[in-house]
Structures are given as C-alpha cells and as structure tokens.
Design a protein around this motif. Structure first.
Motif, PDB file in Angstrom:
ATOM      1  N   PHE A  58      -6.425 -19.017   7.716  1.00 59.01           N
ATOM      2  CA  PHE A  58      -7.085 -18.043   8.598  1.00 59.01           C
ATOM      3  C   PHE A  58      -8.609 -18.212   8.583  1.00 59.01           C
ATOM      4  O   PHE A  58      -9.294 -17.736   9.478  1.00 59.01           O
ATOM      5  CB  PHE A  58      -6.777 -16.605   8.177  1.00 59.01           C
ATOM      6  N   GLN A  59      -9.128 -18.849   7.507  1.00 62.37           N
ATOM      7  CA  GLN A  59     -10.588 -18.887   7.368  1.00 62.37           C
ATOM      8  C   GLN A  59     -11.237 -19.966   8.233  1.00 62.37           C
ATOM      9  O   GLN A  59     -10.573 -20.866   8.726  1.00 62.37           O
ATOM     10  CB  GLN A  59     -10.968 -19.085   5.896  1.00 62.37           C
ATOM     11  N   GLY A  60     -12.550 -19.834   8.400  1.00 62.35           N
ATOM     12  CA  GLY A  60     -13.301 -20.831   9.161  1.00 62.35           C
ATOM     13  C   GLY A  60     -13.113 -20.614  10.652  1.00 62.35           C
ATOM     14  O   GLY A  60     -12.607 -19.573  11.093  1.00 62.35           O
ATOM     15  N   TRP A  61     -13.532 -21.630  11.405  1.00 67.13           N
ATOM     16  CA  TRP A  61     -13.512 -21.506  12.852  1.00 67.13           C
ATOM     17  C   TRP A  61     -12.095 -21.776  13.359  1.00 67.13           C
ATOM     18  O   TRP A  61     -11.572 -22.885  13.244  1.00 67.13           O
ATOM     19  CB  TRP A  61     -14.506 -22.518  13.445  1.00 67.13           C
ATOM     20  N   GLY A  62     -11.425 -20.743  13.891  1.00 71.27           N
ATOM     21  CA  GLY A  62     -10.046 -20.902  14.372  1.00 71.27           C
ATOM     22  C   GLY A  62      -9.070 -20.896  13.217  1.00 71.27           C
ATOM     23  O   GLY A  62      -9.452 -21.051  12.049  1.00 71.27           O
ATOM     24  N   THR A  63      -7.802 -20.693  13.556  1.00 70.20           N
ATOM     25  CA  THR A  63      -6.759 -20.627  12.539  1.00 70.20           C
ATOM     26  C   THR A  63      -6.007 -21.948  12.512  1.00 70.20           C
ATOM     27  O   THR A  63      -5.823 -22.569  13.565  1.00 70.20           O
ATOM     28  CB  THR A  63      -5.774 -19.491  12.903  1.00 70.20           C
ATOM     29  N   ASP A  64      -5.612 -22.354  11.334  1.00 72.41           N
ATOM     30  CA  ASP A  64      -4.801 -23.573  11.268  1.00 72.41           C
ATOM     31  C   ASP A  64      -3.329 -23.185  11.423  1.00 72.41           C
ATOM     32  O   ASP A  64      -2.617 -22.918  10.457  1.00 72.41           O
ATOM     33  CB  ASP A  64      -5.047 -24.281   9.930  1.00 72.41           C
TER      34      ASP A  64
END
Lengths: 314, 314
Positions: free
Chosen positions: B24-30
């Motif tokens: 969920f972290q950072g730019w966009g979700t994986d």
C-alpha cells in the motif's frame, strides 16, 4: 421468577430414581412420592433423574409416568418431565392435532425470544422429522396461515433499537388495515411477523397515541374471527405475555370454559420455572380476596391439584 | 471443492500483514502483491491477517483495501476479504439497495443449508441491526414478498426423509398453480417455502413423471415476471445450485448483459472456497473448446482478471 421449591442439597438423581421406582411398585402408584420428587426438581435435575432411571431400570421414565398416572395429572406430569424446549415443541405439535389451536401457536411464537424459538424449532425437527413451519403451513390457509407461519418463521431482530418514525408510519398502516378492511391485511401481517419486539412495542404505543384506542382493543371489536383473534394474541404476548397469561389463568379459574384445564395446566407447567411468580402476583392483585393457591384448591382436584399447588409454590 | 491454491506452509499472518502494508505504501498500490497474498489464503487465514493488520497498524484492512483499490477489482476483493457468512449477509443487503435484485435473495436463501442460512441471518443482524426478514418484507409486496420472505424465513427440515405420497399430491398442486393460474399461488408458495430440500426434489421428480415436463421448464414459459422467475430460480437452486451457477457464469462470460460482472464476480468469489471446482468442470464440459480461465482472460481485464484467475486456480 420460578415458583416451585427445590431442596438444597437435593438428593442425588440415583436416589430420586430409586424412590420413583418404589413409588411405581406394588398395587397402585404412590402419586404423593412422585409429586414430592418431580415437582421439586428443576429442568436439569429432572433430566438427570430421567437418565439415572434409564440407566438403572432400562426403561424410559416419561413413558413409565404415562402408564402409571392418569387423567389430567398424567398430562400435566408428562409435560413437566421434559425440558422447556422439547416441551414447547410438543405443545406446538399437539396444538395442530385434532383441528388447530392457533392460540397456542401464537403463544409459542410470540412469548419465546428469537433464540428460544429457534431452539424450539430445532427440538421440533428432532422429535417429529418435519419443520414446525411445514406442518403449520399445511394445516392452515389464507391470512391465518400467513400470520401464523410468519410468526413462527422469522428470526426476529432481538435488539432494543427503535425507529420512532417507522413506528408512526406502521401504526397508521396497522390502523388502516384494522379499520378499513377493504385494503387487505398484507401490511399488517408483514409488520406483526417481521418487526422486532422493541419496534412493535413502539408501534403499538404510537397507535394508541395517534388513534385514541389501543390496537388490542381495536382488534377485539367485530365478529369473532380466528385471524383477528390470532393478531390480538400476538399483540398482547408482545406487549406483556405475563399479563396475557394471567388473564388466561384467571378465565380458566373463574369461568366454565371448554379448554379451561388445558390452559390452566399449560400456563402453570410452562411458566413455573420461568416467571410464574410475576403471573401469580398479577393474579393475586386482580382477583379479589383470593390467592392463586385458593383458586387452584377450588378448581382442581386430586393429585392434579396437589401437583399444580406444588408447582405454584404451596 | 475449492479452486484457489494455498501455499503450505503459509507465511504467518503478521508477515502477510507487513507485506500488504508495504504494497500500500509509496506511489500507487502494488496490486500484484495484494493478489499474491489474499487470493491464496483461506477464510481463517484472511481473518487472521485482518486481525494482525489491525493490531500492527491500528487500521481496518477491509477499509484500507477499499481506499487503495478501485473499480471491479476493489468490489471483488472487498467481498473476498470477509468470511463467507458475513459476505452472504452483505450480498443480501446490497441486493435490496437500489431496487431489489430478487435473484440474489433467492440464491442466498436456497443455496445455503438450513444452518448456513441461520448464520447468515445472525450475521445480517449484527451488521445491519435489522432482521433480513423485515428489510426484505418492507421492500416487496404481493406474491413475490410471500415467496421471498418465506424462503429466507423458514428453518427448513434438513433430513433426507421423503414422503412419496405427499410428493405426488404436492406435485399436482404445483402443476395446478402454474398451469391454472386462476387458483392463486398460495399453495405453490407454501410448498416451495416450507418443505425440506429432499422432499422438494422428490416433488419435482414426481412433477416431471406425472406431467411430462419439468417444473423448471413450465415456469419458464409465459411472460417474464419476477414472481415466476423467482420461483424458477428457487427450483433450480434446490435441484442443483452448481448447475444454476454454471449457467449464470456461462451467460456472464458469453453474453453482453447488464449485470454480467456482478454475477461473474459473485459466483467466483462466493464459491471459490466451496464448490467452484465442480462448477468449473461443468462449465468446461458445456462450453465448447474453452476453459474457464480462457473465458476469464477474454472477458475480464487488468487486476480484476488476475484476481479472478487466481481464485479459479490459475
């Protein structure tokens, strides 16, 4: 509160079973011993006695009681010996034999809590290999079927939350159905069979506030009709089942009616372990100068009387 | 049989929760990580991951998924994350929003066993503070109400016992109701809503034996009508819900219909942990030269496709 007295400490289930066995032996049964034991044991103790009796004598105590006792006393004791859930299931089943006693069905459906009713339905299936719903639906029709089957079917919400606006809308819908019969009863049946008891009580209060008379009174006017009568019992059991049962008891004890003894026995046996004390207090407040015990002495007789007196705490 | 694969040994719920947090972290979700974890954990494991996530980050994982994902993938994952009982309750509730999707209600009522349906109703009350029955009854009317409310209300007998004479009588009653519409539908509703599934299957067999066509076919002729359509779905889910769901799936995958994606997602998500393998086998037998996986690749797209493919075992 329960009314009958349980000795403390109580004899062991094996001692009780042995004494019962002795009471059955010889010429005739010693009913006094049967009452002295069984009218003074709670549901769990009665079950343990049944189990001990089965273990000791390889015989079913309930069946034995049926063969040893007779008349009203036998019927009352046979109901009493079972646990409350099986007993309610048996009462519901009996109410559908020889015609339909819809009043008893409404009582079973509306006095029980949501989870009590579920347990009664589970017990019904275990005893009769059918659902209560299918047996009831196949013995009724029309509005009465819709009402009764709805009352036993719904897994009602048991919470205390109330929507007062909804209460007002549904009070009007009930009033409209009762007063303006042309519009049909679908909405009245929907409300009575699906709403929670807390919500229904709010609705009945709104009914009285907004229309001047109680819904119960409005349902009592007009020609006697099973559907209206069943709706009225559902309302009364939802408002206060103790008040309703007290009235049943009072009529049984003071009027000459056909079904008097069934009602008398059913109210005392089914409530003795639950809230018969409250019902008894109500009775003694309403009946002038007569305790429930006095009334039972006057109305019942023989061992049946002794048994009922023991159950009401005398 | 379930279709999706669970690794053995599976990572601990804490490891899974930590990996999800990273996704969920950072730019966009994986989304790939989200699918790699959650599409390969059973209901108990998903619950443990939800609990671990709540403990570690003081945040509700289901809500987090809703905010991080979007579109059809979000809706599918949001359904999947819950345990089957809560999920069914949520599906039933959603089916009563924005109009009534009676087909979903019939599925919930008729595919569940007696005790599964009871648990769904208990979950419904815990989630929505109402009974399923009252919400459904207040949104329907007439025959459709009687049928749907009856289907969700009855605590059906679950035994295998069958009364063949009764089956014959009630097959005639059903035939009469369907063919001779003037006589009304009370009896048909009574039979479909209260009889056990075993008894109903016997009745449907008698229907075909005695009247030449299956009840399901007879219900399909005539103008499309929600009440008839609901009766037909109840019959089909009672005979074989896998067959019914396979047809839903097949139509979703091969026809351009409005509700296609809802059906597709619902069937896969709700059955992946139960009997999707059987439904998949049926599909692959009926659809010419196409596996379910191929059809999903053709019909769905993006993360939604990857997620559904993982659930069906690809």
């Amino acid at each position: 509160m329960a009314t009958f007295k349980v000795p403390f400490p109580a004899p062991s289930p094996v001692e009780d079973a042995e004494l019962l066995r002795k009471a059955f032996q010889g010429w005739g049964t010693d009913e006094k011993i049967v009452i002295a034991i069984l009218a003074h044991r709670d549901a769990k103790q009665r079950l343990q006695i049944q189990e001990a009796y089965q273990d000791l004598y390889n015989e079913d105590l309930a069946t034995k009681l049926q063969s040893e006792l007779s008349g009203e006393f036998e019927r009352a004791m046979y109901l009493w010996i079972f646990n409350p859930v099986d007993r309610e299931a048996m009462i519901a089943n009996a109410a559908m034999k020889k015609g339909l006693d819809y009043r008893v069905i409404v009582e079973v459906a509306c006095i029980s809590s949501t989870n009590e009713l579920l347990k009664v339905k589970q017990a019904y299936q275990a005893l009769f290999m059918h659902s209560l719903e299918e047996d009831l639906a196949s013995k009724t029709s029309g509005n009465l079927r819709q009402l009764l089957v709805g009352l036993v079917s719904t897994y009602r919400f048991d919470g205390k939350e109330v929507d007062t606006e909804l209460a007002s809308v549904e009070a009007d819908a009930l009033h409209d159905a009762i007063k303006n019969k042309a519009s049909g009863y679908d909405e009245a049946i929907r409300i009575l069979t699906t709403r929670s008891k807390a919500q229904l009580n709010a609705t009945f209060n709104k009914y009285k506030d907004e229309h001047g008379t109680s819904i119960s009174k409005d349902l009592a006017t007009g020609l006697p009709d099973p559907f209206f009568s069943a709706m009225r019992i559902a309302v009364r059991c939802t408002v206060s089942h103790q008040k309703y049962l007290e009235k049943l008891l009072r009529r049984s004890l003071n009027e000459a009616e056909e079904d008097v003894d069934d009602n008398l026995c059913r109210v005392i046996v089914t409530r003795a372990e639950k809230d018969l004390q409250e019902i008894k207090d109500m009775y003694e407040k309403r009946a002038t100068n007569e305790t429930l015990a006095h009334a039972l002495e006057r109305k019942a007789s023989g061992h049946h009387r002794s048994f009922l007196l023991a159950l009401v705490g005398n």
